[in-house]
Write an enzyme that holds these catalytic residues in place. Structure first.
Site, PDB file in Angstrom:
ATOM      1  CG  ASP A  64      -1.877  -1.179   1.235  1.00  0.00           C
ATOM      2  OD1 ASP A  64      -2.065  -1.798   0.173  1.00  0.00           O
ATOM      3  OD2 ASP A  64      -2.419  -1.490   2.307  1.00  0.00           O
ATOM      4  NE  ARG A 127      17.650 -16.772   1.972  1.00  0.00           N
ATOM      5  CZ  ARG A 127      16.890 -16.181   2.896  1.00  0.00           C
ATOM      6  NH1 ARG A 127      16.106 -15.163   2.554  1.00  0.00           N
ATOM      7  NH2 ARG A 127      16.909 -16.575   4.154  1.00  0.00           N
ATOM      8  CD  GLU A 212       8.718  -7.740   3.433  1.00  0.00           C
ATOM      9  OE1 GLU A 212       8.769  -8.454   2.424  1.00  0.00           O
ATOM     10  OE2 GLU A 212       8.168  -8.100   4.495  1.00  0.00           O
ATOM     11  CB  SER A 228      14.417  -8.647   7.423  1.00  0.00           C
ATOM     12  OG  SER A 228      14.024  -9.888   7.964  1.00  0.00           O
ATOM     13  CG  LEU A 229      14.048  -9.236  14.243  1.00  0.00           C
ATOM     14  CD1 LEU A 229      12.687  -8.572  14.327  1.00  0.00           C
ATOM     15  CD2 LEU A 229      14.040 -10.560  14.991  1.00  0.00           C
TER      16      LEU A 229
END
Length: 339
Positions: A64, A127, A212, A228-229
């Site tokens: 959004d 990954r 994010e 990311s945390l």
């Protein structure tokens, strides 16, 4: 005592004047549209899980803030950087969040197998490399998943280190101690987003973005697990400290005359648009981006975007999320074609 939580409220827009954010426009639970004025605003609307059939995120994360940012000329960065997790538990039904089979499992000794139960890749490669190897093997095998064998890990270690994985597999009919489990790649993390500086400030005054939905560039294209945390904690704290320091110095403008007009139509949202967008993204910009599918899909996405813009639709949560998905999908595919 100083925090008010307003639940079941949908962000529609920011209120802006002379490149300064003055607050937000929201849709309330009863369908009414309201404004919230603020000296400073922080966007923390999450990622883009709703863009894909399979994602480790909730389907209501629809980018959004990205859609709002492009409308106001707020700088964006690396929108086509979408990270895929190599191993999520495969289910035939594509509903809800995909369950992650942690990369730590492969670090402890689990191996990946093709349909003939043959090993096909070095599981300790980065990954993105492992993800592409899995995807190519699925194409070779003509299957919707590969197999991950956890049996090389000692039973007691599996029970103590990965109890949630063991239990989830059991609930879905698989005994990790006696058989491999089906795994498939899924969209995992949005590496791009609203461009922010080292204090998480956007290019618009009095507007910050964290988590994010923001892109501060610390990860590059291929984020390492769990970083990311740490990023969210560090950069959110930096934003909070700077806001607290500047809160009494801000020259706040009146919102009179600058609140965007948002017509609340009556037409219901057409069925199937979100599914159509997800199908396009899954084919065009997933594990291995497909230029032909991207060009073809972009034309359809642009048509959906125009339809949602021009139709006199009721501003429901579904409408707002579908509109955001169309805008973000269009931006991602356009960015991919420029690479």
């Amino acid at each position: 005592d100083h925090i008010e939580i307003i639940e079941n409220t949908t962000l529609l827009d920011v209120i802006a004047k002379d490149n300064q954010c003055l607050g937000v426009v929201v849709a309330k639970e009863d369908g009414s549209i309201d404004t919230i004025e603020a000296e400073y605003t922080v966007l923390a609307t999450g990622g883009i899980g709703g863009l894909y059939d399979r994602s480790t995120n909730y389907s209501h994360t629809t980018g959004d803030s990205i859609a709002i940012a492009i409308k106001h000329g707020i700088e964006l960065k690396n929108l086509d950087y979408v990270q895929i997790h190599p191993t999520t538990f495969y289910t035939k039904e594509k509903t809800g969040r995909s369950f992650i089979i942690s990369e730590s499992v492969r670090g402890e000794g689990a191996i990946l197998l093709n349909k003939n139960k043959e090993r096909f890749v070095d599981e300790l490669l980065p990954r993105d490399v492992v993800t592409k190897a899995i995807w190519k093997q699925m194409e070779i095998d003509g299957t919707e998943h590969v197999w991950e064998d956890l049996r090389p890990i000692p039973e007691e270690e599996l029970k103590s280190h990965f109890p949630n994985i063991v239990e989830h597999c059991r609930q879905n009919g698989y005994d990790v101690f006696s058989e491999p489990i089906p795994v498939v790649p899924a969209q995992h993390y949005f590496m791009g987003g609203i461009k922010v500086n080292e204090m998480s400030k956007t290019s618009m005054e009095a507007l910050y973005a964290v988590g994010e939905t923001a892109c501060n560039g610390v990860h590059g294209k291929n984020r390492l697990a769990s970083n990311s945390l740490l990023e969210a904690l560090v950069f959110a704290r930096r934003a909070a400290k700077q806001i607290n320091k500047k809160i009494h110095d801000v020259h706040y403008q009146t919102v009179h005359g600058v609140i965007p007009e948002i017509e609340n139509g009556v037409a219901p949202l057409p069925q199937g648009l979100r599914t159509q967008i997800r199908d396009i993204m899954q084919k065009a910009h997933f594990v291995i981006p497909d230029a032909t599918a991207t060009e073809k899909g972009l034309k359809i996405i642009e048509q959906i975007h125009r339809r949602l813009d021009n139709g006199y639709f009721e501003k429901t949560v579904d409408y707002c999320e579908a509109k955001s998905l169309a805008v973000v999908a269009e931006l991602i595919l356009k960015g991919a074609l420029k690479r």
